[in-house]
Write a protein that holds these residues in place. Structure first.
Motif, mmCIF file in Angstrom:
data_model
loop_
_atom_site.group_PDB
_atom_site.id
_atom_site.type_symbol
_atom_site.label_atom_id
_atom_site.label_comp_id
_atom_site.label_asym_id
_atom_site.label_seq_id
_atom_site.Cartn_x
_atom_site.Cartn_y
_atom_site.Cartn_z
ATOM 1 N N VAL A 110 -0.272 -15.590 -5.702
ATOM 2 C CA VAL A 110 -0.072 -16.641 -4.702
ATOM 3 C C VAL A 110 0.456 -16.039 -3.407
ATOM 4 C CG1 VAL A 110 1.153 -18.789 -4.185
ATOM 5 C CG2 VAL A 110 0.395 -18.314 -6.531
ATOM 6 N N LEU A 111 -0.160 -16.407 -2.289
ATOM 7 C CA LEU A 111 0.321 -15.991 -0.969
ATOM 8 C C LEU A 111 1.492 -16.873 -0.558
ATOM 9 C CD1 LEU A 111 0.035 -14.409 1.702
ATOM 10 C CD2 LEU A 111 -1.615 -16.146 2.431
ATOM 11 N N LEU A 112 2.611 -16.229 -0.203
ATOM 12 C CA LEU A 112 3.825 -16.966 0.160
ATOM 13 C C LEU A 112 4.132 -16.917 1.656
ATOM 14 C CD1 LEU A 112 6.196 -15.861 -2.754
ATOM 15 C CD2 LEU A 112 4.641 -17.828 -2.667
ATOM 16 N N ALA A 113 3.723 -15.843 2.340
ATOM 17 C CA ALA A 113 4.051 -15.710 3.761
ATOM 18 C C ALA A 113 3.141 -14.681 4.414
ATOM 19 C CB ALA A 113 5.517 -15.303 3.939
ATOM 20 N N GLY A 114 2.957 -14.829 5.730
ATOM 21 C CA GLY A 114 2.156 -13.868 6.480
ATOM 22 C C GLY A 114 2.407 -14.015 7.970
ATOM 23 N N ASN A 115 1.861 -13.078 8.749
ATOM 24 C CA ASN A 115 1.927 -13.190 10.207
ATOM 25 C C ASN A 115 0.598 -12.743 10.810
ATOM 26 O OD1 ASN A 115 2.034 -10.383 10.068
ATOM 27 N ND2 ASN A 115 3.997 -10.181 11.120
ATOM 28 N N ASP A 116 0.523 -12.750 12.134
ATOM 29 C CA ASP A 116 -0.752 -12.431 12.786
ATOM 30 C C ASP A 116 -1.172 -10.983 12.539
ATOM 31 O OD1 ASP A 116 -1.005 -14.987 13.769
ATOM 32 O OD2 ASP A 116 -0.178 -14.510 15.751
ATOM 33 N N HIS A 117 -0.203 -10.084 12.461
ATOM 34 C CA HIS A 117 -0.556 -8.682 12.242
ATOM 35 C C HIS A 117 -1.071 -8.435 10.832
ATOM 36 C CE1 HIS A 117 -0.153 -4.387 11.475
ATOM 37 N NE2 HIS A 117 -0.143 -4.194 12.787
ATOM 38 N N THR A 118 -0.342 -8.964 9.861
ATOM 39 C CA THR A 118 -0.645 -8.746 8.452
ATOM 40 C C THR A 118 -0.566 -10.084 7.721
ATOM 41 O OG1 THR A 118 0.185 -6.469 8.529
ATOM 42 C CG2 THR A 118 0.095 -7.508 6.359
ATOM 43 N N PRO A 119 -1.712 -10.709 7.473
ATOM 44 C CA PRO A 119 -1.691 -12.066 6.915
ATOM 45 C C PRO A 119 -1.055 -12.179 5.538
ATOM 46 C CG PRO A 119 -3.830 -11.598 7.919
ATOM 47 C CD PRO A 119 -3.062 -10.305 7.892
ATOM 48 N N ILE A 120 -0.975 -11.068 4.800
ATOM 49 C CA ILE A 120 -0.351 -11.107 3.472
ATOM 50 C C ILE A 120 0.957 -10.322 3.532
ATOM 51 C CG2 ILE A 120 -0.611 -10.519 1.032
ATOM 52 C CD1 ILE A 120 -3.643 -10.851 1.392
ATOM 53 N N GLN A 121 2.059 -11.041 3.726
ATOM 54 C CA GLN A 121 3.383 -10.418 3.849
ATOM 55 C C GLN A 121 4.266 -10.639 2.634
ATOM 56 O OE1 GLN A 121 4.760 -8.461 6.116
ATOM 57 N NE2 GLN A 121 3.607 -8.680 8.006
ATOM 58 N N ALA A 122 3.993 -11.672 1.842
ATOM 59 C CA ALA A 122 4.802 -11.933 0.651
ATOM 60 C C ALA A 122 3.920 -12.614 -0.383
ATOM 61 C CB ALA A 122 6.015 -12.807 0.985
ATOM 62 N N SER A 129 2.287 -12.518 -19.201
ATOM 63 C CA SER A 129 3.541 -11.754 -19.228
ATOM 64 C C SER A 129 3.960 -11.260 -17.849
ATOM 65 C CB SER A 129 3.403 -10.551 -20.165
ATOM 66 O OG SER A 129 2.418 -9.649 -19.685
ATOM 67 N N VAL A 130 3.151 -11.531 -16.828
ATOM 68 C CA VAL A 130 3.427 -11.004 -15.486
ATOM 69 C C VAL A 130 4.425 -11.889 -14.749
ATOM 70 C CG1 VAL A 130 2.445 -10.443 -13.225
ATOM 71 C CG2 VAL A 130 1.166 -9.915 -15.324
ATOM 72 N N ASP A 131 5.448 -11.271 -14.205
ATOM 73 C CA ASP A 131 6.458 -11.954 -13.386
ATOM 74 C C ASP A 131 6.727 -11.045 -12.186
ATOM 75 O OD1 ASP A 131 8.636 -13.192 -12.240
ATOM 76 O OD2 ASP A 131 9.913 -13.088 -14.020
ATOM 77 N N PHE A 132 5.937 -11.239 -11.122
ATOM 78 C CA PHE A 132 5.951 -10.309 -9.995
ATOM 79 C C PHE A 132 6.250 -11.024 -8.690
ATOM 80 C CE2 PHE A 132 3.657 -8.055 -6.532
ATOM 81 C CZ PHE A 132 4.374 -6.864 -6.568
ATOM 82 N N TRP A 133 7.204 -10.460 -7.920
ATOM 83 C CA TRP A 133 7.474 -10.883 -6.546
ATOM 84 C C TRP A 133 7.358 -9.655 -5.657
ATOM 85 C CZ3 TRP A 133 12.599 -14.221 -6.412
ATOM 86 C CH2 TRP A 133 12.491 -15.285 -7.322
ATOM 87 N N GLY A 134 6.822 -9.828 -4.451
ATOM 88 C CA GLY A 134 6.739 -8.685 -3.564
ATOM 89 C C GLY A 134 6.634 -9.062 -2.104
ATOM 90 N N THR A 135 7.075 -8.142 -1.248
ATOM 91 C CA THR A 135 6.946 -8.312 0.199
ATOM 92 C C THR A 135 6.346 -7.048 0.798
ATOM 93 O OG1 THR A 135 9.198 -7.470 0.621
ATOM 94 C CG2 THR A 135 8.924 -9.870 0.400
ATOM 95 N N GLN A 136 5.533 -7.235 1.842
ATOM 96 C CA GLN A 136 5.020 -6.093 2.585
ATOM 97 C C GLN A 136 6.133 -5.451 3.413
ATOM 98 O OE1 GLN A 136 1.767 -4.472 2.671
ATOM 99 N NE2 GLN A 136 3.373 -3.140 3.477
ATOM 100 N N TYR A 137 7.081 -6.234 3.849
ATOM 101 C CA TYR A 137 8.213 -5.728 4.625
ATOM 102 C C TYR A 137 9.299 -5.196 3.693
ATOM 103 C CZ TYR A 137 9.434 -10.697 3.817
ATOM 104 O OH TYR A 137 9.656 -11.924 3.263
ATOM 105 N N HIS A 138 10.389 -4.710 4.296
ATOM 106 C CA HIS A 138 11.418 -3.965 3.573
ATOM 107 C C HIS A 138 12.781 -4.657 3.642
ATOM 108 C CE1 HIS A 138 9.370 -0.128 2.634
ATOM 109 N NE2 HIS A 138 8.714 -0.295 3.776
ATOM 110 N N PRO A 139 13.063 -5.604 2.781
ATOM 111 C CA PRO A 139 14.415 -6.191 2.797
ATOM 112 C C PRO A 139 15.496 -5.208 2.395
ATOM 113 C CG PRO A 139 13.136 -7.020 0.943
ATOM 114 C CD PRO A 139 12.189 -6.259 1.795
ATOM 115 N N GLU A 140 15.099 -4.100 1.776
ATOM 116 C CA GLU A 140 16.093 -3.115 1.343
ATOM 117 C C GLU A 140 16.478 -2.129 2.435
ATOM 118 O OE1 GLU A 140 12.211 -0.903 0.642
ATOM 119 O OE2 GLU A 140 12.918 -2.976 0.748
#
Length: 207
Positions: A110-122, A129-140
């Motif tokens: 599921v697509l959660l967030a994006g912007n004009d540069h990169t439409p798939i950001q989260a 069995s899959v439980d996956f969350w991810g972001t293209q950016y770096h909260p860390e």
């Protein structure tokens, strides 16, 4: 995986994409973790890896490297309701650096967030069995972390970019030049905090 409550796949500075032969050990490792049913987090390269393992595709960013901050990120309708982005409002900006991006998603992702540069950001996937969350950016990462990386000469410098990154975490003028603000940067780890809460809740549910 005894004693493991969740697994993080981090960003990477390697030049090859997560769909290449070089990345097969990483894909294999992620498939093992998914089979265990553990909560998984992916940042940048880690999100791209998850997308590919789950049936998506990656490629070079058509708009060039997104560097410094990912700006003006908008939430999708699923994103506004997903716990990963709890506390986020449309138009946020966060530290980022990437030259590859996810270009399509598998059917259960599921697509959660994006912007004009990169439409798939989260993205997120909860299937079997899959439980996956991810972001293209770096909260860390802090802005200064990206500034230090760039100071090493890997990407070169846009005028003033490195200088602003190195002080942007505490300097309001520099943060504004990077499309963000000090209050927003104070919340840069929000997605990871939300994921850790999810890991704790998942662990508690298992007893």
């Amino acid at each position: 995986m005894r004693g493991v409550d969740g697994v993080i796949f981090s960003g990477s500075g390697v030049p090859w994409g997560v769909d290449t032969a070089e990345a097969k050990p990483l894909r294999d490792a992620m498939e093992i973790v998914f089979a265990e049913g553990l909560p998984v987090w992916g940042s940048c390269n880690g999100m791209q890896l998850g997308a590919v393992v789950l049936g998506g595709t990656v490629g070079d960013c058509p708009n060039g490297t997104e560097i410094g901050t990912a700006r003006n990120i908008a939430l999708t309708s699923p994103g506004t309701a997903h716990p990963m982005l709890s506390g986020r409002a449309a138009g946020y900006a966060v530290p980022c650096i990437h030259f590859h991006e996810v270009q399509s998603l598998g059917s259960d992702t599921v697509l959660l967030a994006g912007n004009d540069h990169t439409p798939i950001q989260a993205i997120a996937c909860a299937s079997g069995s899959v439980d996956f969350w991810g972001t293209q950016y770096h909260p860390e990462l802090a802005l200064a972390d990206i500034g230090a990386y760039l100071r090493g000469g890997t990407f070169g410098d846009a005028p003033g970019l490195i200088d602003n990154l190195e002080v942007g975490d505490t300097d309001a003028t520099a943060a504004a030049a990077l499309g963000t603000s000090l209050p927003e940067l104070a919340n840069r780890t929000l997605e990871l905090q939300n994921w850790l809460a999810h890991v704790r809740a998942t662990r508690a549910a298992l007893g």
